[in-house]
Motif scaffolding. Sequence first.
Motif, PDB file in Angstrom:
ATOM      1  N   GLU A   1       3.791 -12.819   5.723  1.00 34.42           N
ATOM      2  CA  GLU A   1       2.846 -13.609   4.918  1.00 34.42           C
ATOM      3  C   GLU A   1       3.559 -14.604   4.005  1.00 34.42           C
ATOM      4  O   GLU A   1       3.100 -15.734   3.839  1.00 34.42           O
ATOM      5  CB  GLU A   1       1.982 -12.668   4.070  1.00 34.42           C
ATOM      6  CG  GLU A   1       1.011 -13.384   3.163  1.00 34.42           C
ATOM      7  CD  GLU A   1       0.263 -12.433   2.226  1.00 34.42           C
ATOM      8  OE1 GLU A   1      -0.298 -12.930   1.239  1.00 34.42           O
ATOM      9  OE2 GLU A   1       0.253 -11.220   2.487  1.00 34.42           O
TER      10      GLU A   1
ATOM     11  N   THR B   1       3.329   8.689   3.640  1.00 30.36           N
ATOM     12  CA  THR B   1       2.543   7.578   4.174  1.00 30.36           C
ATOM     13  C   THR B   1       3.515   6.471   4.545  1.00 30.36           C
ATOM     14  O   THR B   1       4.267   5.987   3.697  1.00 30.36           O
ATOM     15  CB  THR B   1       1.525   7.064   3.134  1.00 30.36           C
ATOM     16  OG1 THR B   1       0.674   8.145   2.739  1.00 30.36           O
ATOM     17  CG2 THR B   1       0.699   5.923   3.698  1.00 30.36           C
TER      18      THR B   1
ATOM     19  N   LEU C   1       0.307  -3.500  -3.466  1.00 32.05           N
ATOM     20  CA  LEU C   1      -0.255  -2.790  -2.328  1.00 32.05           C
ATOM     21  C   LEU C   1      -0.892  -1.498  -2.817  1.00 32.05           C
ATOM     22  O   LEU C   1      -0.217  -0.681  -3.439  1.00 32.05           O
ATOM     23  CB  LEU C   1       0.855  -2.471  -1.314  1.00 32.05           C
ATOM     24  CG  LEU C   1       0.496  -1.595  -0.124  1.00 32.05           C
ATOM     25  CD1 LEU C   1      -0.511  -2.297   0.781  1.00 32.05           C
ATOM     26  CD2 LEU C   1       1.766  -1.227   0.647  1.00 32.05           C
TER      27      LEU C   1
ATOM     28  N   LEU D   1       4.844   2.974   5.078  1.00 31.49           N
ATOM     29  CA  LEU D   1       4.558   1.645   4.531  1.00 31.49           C
ATOM     30  C   LEU D   1       5.271   0.531   5.304  1.00 31.49           C
ATOM     31  O   LEU D   1       5.149  -0.647   4.932  1.00 31.49           O
ATOM     32  CB  LEU D   1       4.997   1.566   3.063  1.00 31.49           C
ATOM     33  CG  LEU D   1       4.431   2.591   2.091  1.00 31.49           C
ATOM     34  CD1 LEU D   1       4.972   2.319   0.688  1.00 31.49           C
ATOM     35  CD2 LEU D   1       2.925   2.579   2.104  1.00 31.49           C
ATOM     36  N   THR D   2       5.979   0.867   6.356  1.00 28.84           N
ATOM     37  CA  THR D   2       6.810  -0.115   7.058  1.00 28.84           C
ATOM     38  C   THR D   2       6.000  -1.287   7.589  1.00 28.84           C
ATOM     39  O   THR D   2       6.383  -2.449   7.415  1.00 28.84           O
ATOM     40  CB  THR D   2       7.586   0.559   8.203  1.00 28.84           C
ATOM     41  OG1 THR D   2       8.210   1.755   7.710  1.00 28.84           O
ATOM     42  CG2 THR D   2       8.634  -0.370   8.770  1.00 28.84           C
ATOM     43  N   ARG D   3       4.884  -1.015   8.221  1.00 30.64           N
ATOM     44  CA  ARG D   3       4.050  -2.089   8.782  1.00 30.64           C
ATOM     45  C   ARG D   3       3.560  -3.016   7.667  1.00 30.64           C
ATOM     46  O   ARG D   3       3.550  -4.241   7.819  1.00 30.64           O
ATOM     47  CB  ARG D   3       2.861  -1.493   9.536  1.00 30.64           C
ATOM     48  CG  ARG D   3       2.005  -2.567  10.196  1.00 30.64           C
ATOM     49  CD  ARG D   3       0.878  -1.976  11.019  1.00 30.64           C
ATOM     50  NE  ARG D   3       1.445  -1.229  12.138  1.00 30.64           N
ATOM     51  CZ  ARG D   3       0.949  -0.101  12.618  1.00 30.64           C
ATOM     52  NH1 ARG D   3      -0.127   0.413  12.100  1.00 30.64           N
ATOM     53  NH2 ARG D   3       1.521   0.503  13.632  1.00 30.64           N
ATOM     54  N   GLU D   4       3.157  -2.443   6.538  1.00 31.23           N
ATOM     55  CA  GLU D   4       2.688  -3.259   5.405  1.00 31.23           C
ATOM     56  C   GLU D   4       3.819  -4.108   4.834  1.00 31.23           C
ATOM     57  O   GLU D   4       3.603  -5.260   4.461  1.00 31.23           O
ATOM     58  CB  GLU D   4       2.081  -2.363   4.313  1.00 31.23           C
ATOM     59  CG  GLU D   4       0.792  -1.694   4.714  1.00 31.23           C
ATOM     60  CD  GLU D   4      -0.326  -2.690   4.988  1.00 31.23           C
ATOM     61  OE1 GLU D   4      -0.383  -3.747   4.333  1.00 31.23           O
ATOM     62  OE2 GLU D   4      -1.142  -2.402   5.881  1.00 31.23           O
ATOM     63  N   ALA D   5       5.020  -3.551   4.764  1.00 36.19           N
ATOM     64  CA  ALA D   5       6.170  -4.318   4.266  1.00 36.19           C
ATOM     65  C   ALA D   5       6.477  -5.482   5.203  1.00 36.19           C
ATOM     66  O   ALA D   5       6.714  -6.608   4.751  1.00 36.19           O
ATOM     67  CB  ALA D   5       7.390  -3.406   4.121  1.00 36.19           C
ATOM     68  N   ARG D   6       6.425  -5.250   6.503  1.00 32.10           N
ATOM     69  CA  ARG D   6       6.671  -6.316   7.485  1.00 32.10           C
ATOM     70  C   ARG D   6       5.590  -7.406   7.391  1.00 32.10           C
ATOM     71  O   ARG D   6       5.892  -8.600   7.478  1.00 32.10           O
ATOM     72  CB  ARG D   6       6.727  -5.743   8.896  1.00 32.10           C
ATOM     73  CG  ARG D   6       7.961  -4.925   9.179  1.00 32.10           C
ATOM     74  CD  ARG D   6       7.954  -4.392  10.622  1.00 32.10           C
ATOM     75  NE  ARG D   6       9.018  -3.447  10.858  1.00 32.10           N
ATOM     76  CZ  ARG D   6      10.268  -3.754  11.169  1.00 32.10           C
ATOM     77  NH1 ARG D   6      10.623  -5.022  11.274  1.00 32.10           N
ATOM     78  NH2 ARG D   6      11.163  -2.814  11.377  1.00 32.10           N
ATOM     79  N   ALA D   7       4.342  -6.984   7.204  1.00 37.28           N
ATOM     80  CA  ALA D   7       3.238  -7.949   7.077  1.00 37.28           C
ATOM     81  C   ALA D   7       3.422  -8.816   5.831  1.00 37.28           C
ATOM     82  O   ALA D   7       3.168 -10.025   5.862  1.00 37.28           O
ATOM     83  CB  ALA D   7       1.901  -7.218   7.040  1.00 37.28           C
ATOM     84  N   PHE D   8       3.856  -8.210   4.736  1.00 38.07           N
ATOM     85  CA  PHE D   8       4.123  -8.955   3.501  1.00 38.07           C
ATOM     86  C   PHE D   8       5.209  -9.999   3.742  1.00 38.07           C
ATOM     87  O   PHE D   8       5.060 -11.164   3.349  1.00 38.07           O
ATOM     88  CB  PHE D   8       4.522  -7.989   2.380  1.00 38.07           C
ATOM     89  CG  PHE D   8       5.109  -8.656   1.173  1.00 38.07           C
ATOM     90  CD1 PHE D   8       4.318  -9.410   0.314  1.00 38.07           C
ATOM     91  CD2 PHE D   8       6.462  -8.532   0.885  1.00 38.07           C
ATOM     92  CE1 PHE D   8       4.864 -10.027  -0.808  1.00 38.07           C
ATOM     93  CE2 PHE D   8       7.015  -9.139  -0.228  1.00 38.07           C
ATOM     94  CZ  PHE D   8       6.218  -9.895  -1.074  1.00 38.07           C
TER      95      PHE D   8
ATOM     96  N   VAL E   1      -2.367   2.082  -1.937  1.00 38.21           N
ATOM     97  CA  VAL E   1      -2.183   3.065  -0.880  1.00 38.21           C
ATOM     98  C   VAL E   1      -3.063   4.275  -1.196  1.00 38.21           C
ATOM     99  O   VAL E   1      -2.894   4.899  -2.236  1.00 38.21           O
ATOM    100  CB  VAL E   1      -0.707   3.517  -0.780  1.00 38.21           C
ATOM    101  CG1 VAL E   1      -0.520   4.522   0.342  1.00 38.21           C
ATOM    102  CG2 VAL E   1       0.225   2.317  -0.619  1.00 38.21           C
TER     103      VAL E   1
END
Length: 155
Positions: free
Chosen positions: A44, A32, A22, A34-41, A24
Amino acid sequence: MSQFRRARARVTALDICAQARLEVETRGEGFTDLTREARAFLAEVGARDGMLHLFCRHTSASLTIQENADPDVRVDLLTALRRLAPADHSWVHDLEGPDDMPAHIRTALTASDLSIPVADGAPLLGTWQAIYLIEHRSRPHVREVVLSFCGESGR
């Protein structure tokens, strides 16, 4: 009477190990989310139960789990880190500027990696917790965080 209560152990068969990098873009010193990105990962890769691991590939930025409700918490944390490692100190290492050595110290005081349990496809964060990258340098940077999940997939 015991002062502890433990849920029954949940046994997970390891059938997936996934990884992604990722990038950033930071705006300079600060947090920053990153929670939303971790959930999206996790979504996926079809994560179900297991362990999410995040690793920051830098020595002047770090990771933390912190309160997400009141932004004053993050302001106060930055203030504390500045006091612990001030930029105006006469550091020996100053090749990359006066904010570089304090950034290394702040990284050493925080964390380069985090491990978070995952259940039913979601990180088991507390109600007010979020995952943050902390940029310790004063100017913007592009940082790389490696996301990994090992555990059971829902696929």
